[in-house]
Each structure stands twice: as C-alpha cells, then as structure tokens.
Design a protein around this motif. Structure first.
Motif, mmCIF file in Angstrom:
data_model
loop_
_atom_site.group_PDB
_atom_site.id
_atom_site.type_symbol
_atom_site.label_atom_id
_atom_site.label_comp_id
_atom_site.label_asym_id
_atom_site.label_seq_id
_atom_site.Cartn_x
_atom_site.Cartn_y
_atom_site.Cartn_z
ATOM 1 N N LEU A 201 0.837 -1.107 0.149
ATOM 2 C CA LEU A 201 -0.053 0.062 -0.004
ATOM 3 C C LEU A 201 0.962 1.316 -0.125
ATOM 4 O O LEU A 201 1.884 1.411 0.610
ATOM 5 C CB LEU A 201 -0.775 0.220 1.195
ATOM 6 N N SER A 202 0.503 2.184 -0.838
ATOM 7 C CA SER A 202 0.999 3.555 -0.489
ATOM 8 C C SER A 202 0.631 4.357 0.781
ATOM 9 O O SER A 202 -0.426 3.899 1.377
ATOM 10 C CB SER A 202 0.689 4.453 -1.764
ATOM 11 N N GLU A 203 1.286 5.210 1.052
ATOM 12 C CA GLU A 203 0.705 6.081 1.986
ATOM 13 C C GLU A 203 -0.549 6.805 1.958
ATOM 14 O O GLU A 203 -1.358 6.621 3.112
ATOM 15 C CB GLU A 203 2.015 6.979 2.593
ATOM 16 N N GLU A 204 -0.700 7.189 1.102
ATOM 17 C CA GLU A 204 -2.482 7.541 0.739
ATOM 18 C C GLU A 204 -3.201 6.720 0.946
ATOM 19 O O GLU A 204 -4.409 6.706 1.427
ATOM 20 C CB GLU A 204 -2.254 8.324 -0.684
ATOM 21 N N GLU A 205 -3.078 5.482 0.272
ATOM 22 C CA GLU A 205 -3.914 4.281 0.487
ATOM 23 C C GLU A 205 -4.094 3.713 2.154
ATOM 24 O O GLU A 205 -5.253 3.622 2.599
ATOM 25 C CB GLU A 205 -3.703 2.954 -0.234
ATOM 26 N N LYS A 206 -2.894 3.804 2.641
ATOM 27 C CA LYS A 206 -3.061 3.605 4.254
ATOM 28 C C LYS A 206 -3.927 4.463 4.917
ATOM 29 O O LYS A 206 -4.752 4.231 5.976
ATOM 30 C CB LYS A 206 -1.594 3.528 4.794
ATOM 31 N N GLU A 207 -3.926 5.868 4.528
ATOM 32 C CA GLU A 207 -4.713 6.894 5.337
ATOM 33 C C GLU A 207 -6.060 6.775 5.123
ATOM 34 O O GLU A 207 -7.048 7.274 5.673
ATOM 35 C CB GLU A 207 -4.251 8.145 4.734
ATOM 36 N N ILE A 208 -6.537 6.000 4.030
ATOM 37 C CA ILE A 208 -8.246 5.622 3.837
ATOM 38 C C ILE A 208 -8.537 4.511 4.263
ATOM 39 O O ILE A 208 -9.900 4.164 4.090
ATOM 40 C CB ILE A 208 -8.586 5.974 2.399
ATOM 41 N N LEU A 209 -7.545 3.615 5.030
ATOM 42 C CA LEU A 209 -8.064 2.408 5.649
ATOM 43 C C LEU A 209 -9.094 2.639 6.812
ATOM 44 O O LEU A 209 -8.892 3.366 7.718
ATOM 45 C CB LEU A 209 -6.947 1.573 6.144
ATOM 46 N N THR A 210 -10.149 1.675 6.764
ATOM 47 C CA THR A 210 -11.013 1.690 7.919
ATOM 48 C C THR A 210 -10.880 0.181 8.673
ATOM 49 O O THR A 210 -10.875 0.241 9.821
ATOM 50 C CB THR A 210 -12.543 1.686 7.601
ATOM 51 N N ASP A 211 -10.405 -0.672 8.027
ATOM 52 C CA ASP A 211 -10.178 -2.019 8.700
ATOM 53 C C ASP A 211 -9.456 -2.853 7.628
ATOM 54 O O ASP A 211 -8.957 -2.552 6.598
ATOM 55 C CB ASP A 211 -11.349 -2.579 8.907
ATOM 56 N N ALA A 212 -9.078 -4.049 8.066
ATOM 57 C CA ALA A 212 -8.262 -4.850 7.391
ATOM 58 C C ALA A 212 -8.740 -5.357 5.787
ATOM 59 O O ALA A 212 -8.083 -5.620 4.844
ATOM 60 C CB ALA A 212 -7.814 -6.038 7.969
ATOM 61 N N ALA A 213 -9.971 -5.557 5.914
ATOM 62 C CA ALA A 213 -10.795 -6.077 4.581
ATOM 63 C C ALA A 213 -10.652 -4.994 3.595
ATOM 64 O O ALA A 213 -10.636 -5.322 2.577
ATOM 65 C CB ALA A 213 -12.344 -6.141 4.882
ATOM 66 N N LYS A 214 -10.607 -3.776 3.954
ATOM 67 C CA LYS A 214 -10.448 -2.564 3.079
ATOM 68 C C LYS A 214 -9.087 -2.953 2.018
ATOM 69 O O LYS A 214 -8.893 -2.393 0.997
ATOM 70 C CB LYS A 214 -10.735 -1.378 3.383
#
Length: 252
Positions: A201-214
């Motif tokens: 994941l990019s840092e931008e993708e990590k910022e929008i995570l809500t849970d592991a399924a995402k």
C-alpha cells in the motif's frame, strides 16, 4: 454463504493449516464516557468483556494460539485478568499492539512469523475484543471461508436505508438496501497474503483504511461474506453495556 468442508478437513488432518485467533484490544474507550480503563476491561456480568471474548476463541480447538493485542501500558493488566479468570492459558499470548488497527494486526503476523514461522496456509481470525457475543458458528465459518477463498468478512444485511452524504450536509445518494451490509468481525485472512498486500500500500492508501478487509478491496482482491448475527454487537457506548447485560442473562 456456504462453503465446502472437505478441503478444509483434509488439509487440517494433514497439518497444513495453522489457524490463529487475533483479538484486537487496542481501544481506549473514549466513547464510553468517563471510565478509568478501556472498555474491554469493563465488567459484563461478573467478568471483563475481553474475558468473555477470549473464552469464545479458546473453546475452538482449531486455534493454535489466541494472540491478544493491547496498548503497551495495559499488557500487564491484561495478563493479570487472564490469569485470574482463565484456568488453562497455554494457548494465550498477550503482546503490544500498534498505533493503528492494521499495524496491530501486522504485529500479530510478526509474532507468528518470529515464533512459529509464517506458512503459505497460515490463517488469522481477527476480532474486536468488545464483541463478546460472537458465536462458535461464526468463528468456524470464518476459518472455513478463509481456507477456501483467502479472505472473508462477517456481515449482516442492512435493515435501515443507507444514506450517503459526501459533504455531510445533504444527501448524495441512497444505495439500494438489498446490496448493503453492516460489517462486523471476525475478519479472517490468509496471513501471508494480507501482509503482502499491506506492505504494497502507498501512504495515501493507508490513510483511507478503515479495517483490514479494505486492504483487499483497494488492491482488487476478492473477499467473501460470512453471515453474522444481530446480537454480535460491538460494545461502544454506555447503552451497549446495558444491552450486553441483557444478552448475557438471556444466554443463561
């Protein structure tokens, strides 16, 4: 939401599947109000919430270990209450969680890798410590679905109309309710696959995570649905404690 059992049973008999329970106890319980301890340590009935949850996992023989992750300052307390309430603790370990939910899950994978080795078929069943009413059926189906498909999420159909507002002021859309589900836990994954996707994941993708399924959704990977239960509630607010007490009395 059915899955064939033959492949799972055969692989388990051959010893090819390592299954770990991962209980996430990193919350501080700010929405519970003025409490002196995180909500997972509050009593429901005569036991802390987290003990009810651990007992559900410990009853499933398929778990090699149950890994409990909590903030560093609460590791000792967690170990103490487990010692107080659970007689056989041979499969339970308590370790420090991370700064976020997904970093906490990565800590569990790191523990498995360092202590037992991370195999291709290693499965982790991740669950909120404050969902003590998870059923054995839900846990067992999560294991079977993850073994067959690689990832699954526990959900119940949405009963209320879901309204989306992108500006938090007015309605943007009203999705068709028959395609909407409310997420619960457990969420269960092939541990090696989850680690690979998370590290990609990019840092931008990590910022929008809500849970592991995402993580799987972002990377275009399939994640299957396991049918949850309405009473598999997450204890978040003071009202939830009263509901939990009623549910506990109903189980007796």
């Amino acid at each position: 939401m059915q899955v064939e059992e033959n492949s799972y049973n055969e692989n388990k008999l051959r010893g090819e599947i390592m299954v770990y329970g991962v209980i996430l106890a990193g919350g501080i319980g700010s929405r519970m109000g003025n409490t002196e301890k995180p909500k997972q340590f509050l009593l429901v009935g005569e036991k802390p919430i987290i003990i009810h949850t651990i007992e559900k996992f410990y009853a499933i023989d398929q778990f090699e270990k149950i890994i409990v992750l909590c903030p560093s300052q609460w590791v000792g307390h967690t170990q103490s209450i487990i010692k107080k309430y659970i007689k056989d603790r041979s499969r339970i370990v308590v370790i420090e969680g991370g700064d976020t939910r997904n970093e906490t899950i990565m800590n569990s994978i790191r523990y498995i890798e360092e202590n037992d080795g991370l195999k291709d078929d290693t499965i982790i069943v991740t669950h909120d410590s404050v969902r003590p009413f998870v059923t054995y059926r839900i846990l067992e189906e999560n294991i079977k679905f993850a073994e067959k498909y690689g990832a699954c999420d526990t959900v119940i159909p949405a009963t209320d109309t879901i309204v989306e507002s992108t500006d938090n002021l007015k309605i943007s859309s009203i999705p068709d309710r028959k395609h909407m589900y409310q997420g619960q836990t457990p969420q269960t994954f092939n541990a090696k696959k989850l680690k690979e996707l998370y590290l990609g994941l990019s840092e931008e993708e990590k910022e929008i995570l809500t849970d592991a399924a995402k993580i799987f959704v972002i990377k275009g990977e399939e994640i299957y649905l396991v049918e949850g239960e309405v009473h598999n509630i997450k204890i978040t607010y003071p009202y939830d404690l009263r509901v939990a007490e009623s549910l506990l009395k109903g189980d007796k």
